[in-house]
Write a protein that holds these residues in place. Sequence first.
Motif, PDB file in Angstrom:
ATOM      1  N   SER A  86       0.689  -1.102  -0.410  1.00 53.81           N
ATOM      2  CA  SER A  86      -0.292   0.276  -0.323  1.00 53.81           C
ATOM      3  C   SER A  86       0.658   1.245   0.035  1.00 53.81           C
ATOM      4  N   SER A  88       3.461   4.177  -1.435  1.00 52.72           N
ATOM      5  CA  SER A  88       3.460   4.658  -2.736  1.00 52.72           C
ATOM      6  C   SER A  88       5.020   4.820  -3.362  1.00 52.72           C
ATOM      7  N   GLY A  89       5.228   5.305  -4.886  1.00 57.38           N
ATOM      8  CA  GLY A  89       6.478   5.208  -5.494  1.00 57.38           C
ATOM      9  C   GLY A  89       6.868   3.856  -5.228  1.00 57.38           C
ATOM     10  N   LYS A  92       6.369   0.324  -3.837  1.00 57.14           N
ATOM     11  CA  LYS A  92       4.294   0.079  -3.866  1.00 57.14           C
ATOM     12  C   LYS A  92       5.106  -1.916  -4.043  1.00 57.14           C
TER      13      LYS A  92
END
Length: 176
Positions: A86, A88-89, A92
Amino acid sequence: MMHAACKNDEGLSFVELIVSVLVSVIVIVAIATVLANSWQAQEQVTTVTQATNRGQLVSSTIERAMRNALFFEVTESGTVLRVRTSLSGDKKCQGFRITDAAAQFTWNSVTLTTSNTAWPSWQPGINAQGGTPYFVRTPEGSLSYTFKITTEAAPVAFSGDVAPRSVQETGSGGCW
């Protein structure tokens, strides 16, 4: 006429000199042995500490990925773990591969789709604990991991169980 005894007894005799040299050599050898043993023990402690630090880094990285996992899979051999998180970037998509002698780690979704033997090397000296696979998906949907780092002094063992905190989804979500 009798003369008083000569004062020739003031110096060291040859036997006294040999005994004092021998005692000095024994003391120096004893001190050198203690210093050498201390140095060797310090090197062993340093090696175990470094192995512990490396193992904790591997464990904490795996656990962080798994706590944030939306989907994960383990290969049949138990050497590869792929996780969609979950986060980001770059975080992930994450992949871990452990084989005897090294751990590999990637967070690049392009790399995750390639042969895992091409993943970047991450931590050296990691080995299996007996015949136990590195990664096992449990029936409850969590992950068990186990490995050891061998040192000259003693192996340092690591194992853990971690469950995703998120609701599990299906599919890699484009990670691999």
